[in-house]
Motif scaffolding. Structure first.
Motif, PDB file in Angstrom:
ATOM      1  N   ILE A  27      49.868  66.433   6.762  1.00 36.01           N
ATOM      2  CA  ILE A  27      49.386  66.914   8.061  1.00 36.01           C
ATOM      3  C   ILE A  27      50.459  66.726   9.138  1.00 36.01           C
ATOM      4  O   ILE A  27      50.602  67.541  10.048  1.00 36.01           O
ATOM      5  CB  ILE A  27      48.049  66.230   8.449  1.00 36.01           C
ATOM      6  CG1 ILE A  27      46.960  66.579   7.424  1.00 36.01           C
ATOM      7  CG2 ILE A  27      47.603  66.608   9.857  1.00 36.01           C
ATOM      8  CD1 ILE A  27      46.796  68.069   7.140  1.00 36.01           C
ATOM      9  N   ARG A  28      51.239  65.661   8.994  1.00 33.29           N
ATOM     10  CA  ARG A  28      52.349  65.462   9.927  1.00 33.29           C
ATOM     11  C   ARG A  28      53.297  66.677   9.895  1.00 33.29           C
ATOM     12  O   ARG A  28      53.735  67.182  10.930  1.00 33.29           O
ATOM     13  CB  ARG A  28      53.121  64.191   9.546  1.00 33.29           C
ATOM     14  CG  ARG A  28      53.742  63.459  10.706  1.00 33.29           C
ATOM     15  CD  ARG A  28      54.510  62.233  10.239  1.00 33.29           C
ATOM     16  NE  ARG A  28      53.635  61.168   9.726  1.00 33.29           N
ATOM     17  CZ  ARG A  28      52.879  60.395  10.498  1.00 33.29           C
ATOM     18  NH1 ARG A  28      52.861  60.548  11.796  1.00 33.29           N
ATOM     19  NH2 ARG A  28      52.117  59.448   9.975  1.00 33.29           N
ATOM     20  N   ALA A  29      53.585  67.141   8.703  1.00 34.85           N
ATOM     21  CA  ALA A  29      54.472  68.305   8.552  1.00 34.85           C
ATOM     22  C   ALA A  29      53.811  69.568   9.119  1.00 34.85           C
ATOM     23  O   ALA A  29      54.478  70.399   9.750  1.00 34.85           O
ATOM     24  CB  ALA A  29      54.823  68.497   7.073  1.00 34.85           C
ATOM     25  N   ASN A  54      45.946  74.358  12.580  1.00 34.23           N
ATOM     26  CA  ASN A  54      45.445  74.868  11.305  1.00 34.23           C
ATOM     27  C   ASN A  54      46.575  75.000  10.305  1.00 34.23           C
ATOM     28  O   ASN A  54      47.747  75.068  10.683  1.00 34.23           O
ATOM     29  CB  ASN A  54      44.870  76.283  11.486  1.00 34.23           C
ATOM     30  CG  ASN A  54      43.592  76.343  12.313  1.00 34.23           C
ATOM     31  OD1 ASN A  54      42.488  76.236  11.780  1.00 34.23           O
ATOM     32  ND2 ASN A  54      43.726  76.505  13.623  1.00 34.23           N
ATOM     33  N   CYS A  55      46.204  75.082   9.032  1.00 32.30           N
ATOM     34  CA  CYS A  55      47.142  75.540   8.012  1.00 32.30           C
ATOM     35  C   CYS A  55      46.383  76.445   7.058  1.00 32.30           C
ATOM     36  O   CYS A  55      45.153  76.464   7.040  1.00 32.30           O
ATOM     37  CB  CYS A  55      47.829  74.382   7.300  1.00 32.30           C
ATOM     38  SG  CYS A  55      46.730  73.162   6.596  1.00 32.30           S
ATOM     39  N   PRO A  84      48.634  72.729   2.197  1.00 32.98           N
ATOM     40  CA  PRO A  84      49.247  71.797   1.240  1.00 32.98           C
ATOM     41  C   PRO A  84      48.532  71.816  -0.117  1.00 32.98           C
ATOM     42  O   PRO A  84      47.305  71.967  -0.178  1.00 32.98           O
ATOM     43  CB  PRO A  84      49.065  70.427   1.907  1.00 32.98           C
ATOM     44  CG  PRO A  84      48.888  70.725   3.373  1.00 32.98           C
ATOM     45  CD  PRO A  84      48.204  72.062   3.436  1.00 32.98           C
ATOM     46  N   GLY A  85      49.309  71.673  -1.179  1.00 30.74           N
ATOM     47  CA  GLY A  85      48.771  71.693  -2.536  1.00 30.74           C
ATOM     48  C   GLY A  85      47.655  70.683  -2.748  1.00 30.74           C
ATOM     49  O   GLY A  85      46.694  70.937  -3.483  1.00 30.74           O
ATOM     50  N   PRO A 101      40.522  78.182  -0.607  1.00 29.12           N
ATOM     51  CA  PRO A 101      40.205  78.142   0.824  1.00 29.12           C
ATOM     52  C   PRO A 101      41.219  78.989   1.586  1.00 29.12           C
ATOM     53  O   PRO A 101      42.377  79.079   1.197  1.00 29.12           O
ATOM     54  CB  PRO A 101      40.359  76.668   1.179  1.00 29.12           C
ATOM     55  CG  PRO A 101      41.328  76.128   0.177  1.00 29.12           C
ATOM     56  CD  PRO A 101      41.091  76.905  -1.085  1.00 29.12           C
ATOM     57  N   GLU A 102      40.783  79.608   2.666  1.00 30.51           N
ATOM     58  CA  GLU A 102      41.699  80.424   3.473  1.00 30.51           C
ATOM     59  C   GLU A 102      42.130  79.722   4.738  1.00 30.51           C
ATOM     60  O   GLU A 102      43.126  80.095   5.360  1.00 30.51           O
ATOM     61  CB  GLU A 102      41.009  81.744   3.865  1.00 30.51           C
ATOM     62  CG  GLU A 102      40.797  82.664   2.699  1.00 30.51           C
ATOM     63  CD  GLU A 102      39.937  83.845   3.082  1.00 30.51           C
ATOM     64  OE1 GLU A 102      38.732  83.633   3.348  1.00 30.51           O
ATOM     65  OE2 GLU A 102      40.460  84.945   3.144  1.00 30.51           O
TER      66      GLU A 102
END
Ligand code: SIN
Ligand code: FE2
Length: 204
Positions: A27-29, A54-55, A84-85, A101-102
């Protein structure tokens, strides 16, 4: 006392400390690429007390124009960073849904932040659950009904807990009454992170 509506699943301590730390690094990245922004309530124009980013392919945003999903960050204009994986794997493990998930909404709560009771209803795919991950300080989480905010029941969410809202409770009212400051050492500067994984569109 009210029991939790069917379809609401609380999985305490699902993530061990190392998995929590790894997710915080992920989440930092994400936040480096897509800085936290201040969402605004469309009608009142008041800012949320929670900061967000968001990602994933789509991200949830809130501004004077309304609530919606969009493929780019509202401030930088850049696409959201990839999911993230580790979050993809968590979804595969717990969602019971065959499509990925989108959107992953990242909510950051400081000590006095809260989230009023609401439904997650900006998605057109209501067959997929909402999967949420708690990291950092604990909070008091509240769950109402699908038909409305009450009756409701509150319980504590600690770092590493997962909540799944699915099936007949996909549209259940929920919110965060309060944060319990200094209850976790996971985040160096305190606060609580909530990650909400969602499917937005019914099919690819
Ligand atoms: C949300 O419903 O958007 C956030 C829930 C949480 O912070 O646990
Ligand atoms: Fe929500």
């Amino acid at each position: 006392m009210m029991v939790l509506p069917r379809g609401v699943r609380h999985i305490p301590g699902h993530l061990d400390r190392d998995s929590q730390k790894a997710l915080v690094e992920d989440i930092r990245a994400v936040v480096e690429a897509a800085p936290l922004f201040q969402p605004i309530m469309p009608r009142s124009g008041r800012p949320f007390s929670v900061k967000m980013t968001n990602c994933g392919p789509l991200g949830w945003v809130a501004d004077r124009k309304g609530y919606r999903y969009q493929p780019h960050h509202p401030v930088t204009g850049r696409p959201w960073p990839p999911m993230p994986g580790r979050l993809m794997a968590l979804w595969a493990e717990l969602s019971g849904h065959d499509q990925p998930p989108e959107a992953c909404l990242v909510n950051f709560y400081r000590d006095t932040a809260r989230m009023g009771l609401h439904q997650d209803k900006d998605e057109s795919d209501l067959g997929a659950p909402v999967l949420s991950v708690s990291l950092g300080d604990s909070c008091l989480f509240r769950v109402g009904q699908v038909a409305g905010p009450s009756p409701s029941k509150s319980f504590r969410l600690d770092s590493g807990d997962i909540v799944v809202l699915g099936g007949e409770s996909r549209l259940v009212y929920h919110g965060v009454d309060r944060i319990y400051p200094d209850t976790s050492t996971l985040l160096k500067h305190g606060g609580r992170i909530n990650l909400t994984l969602r499917r937005v569109n019914a099919s690819d």
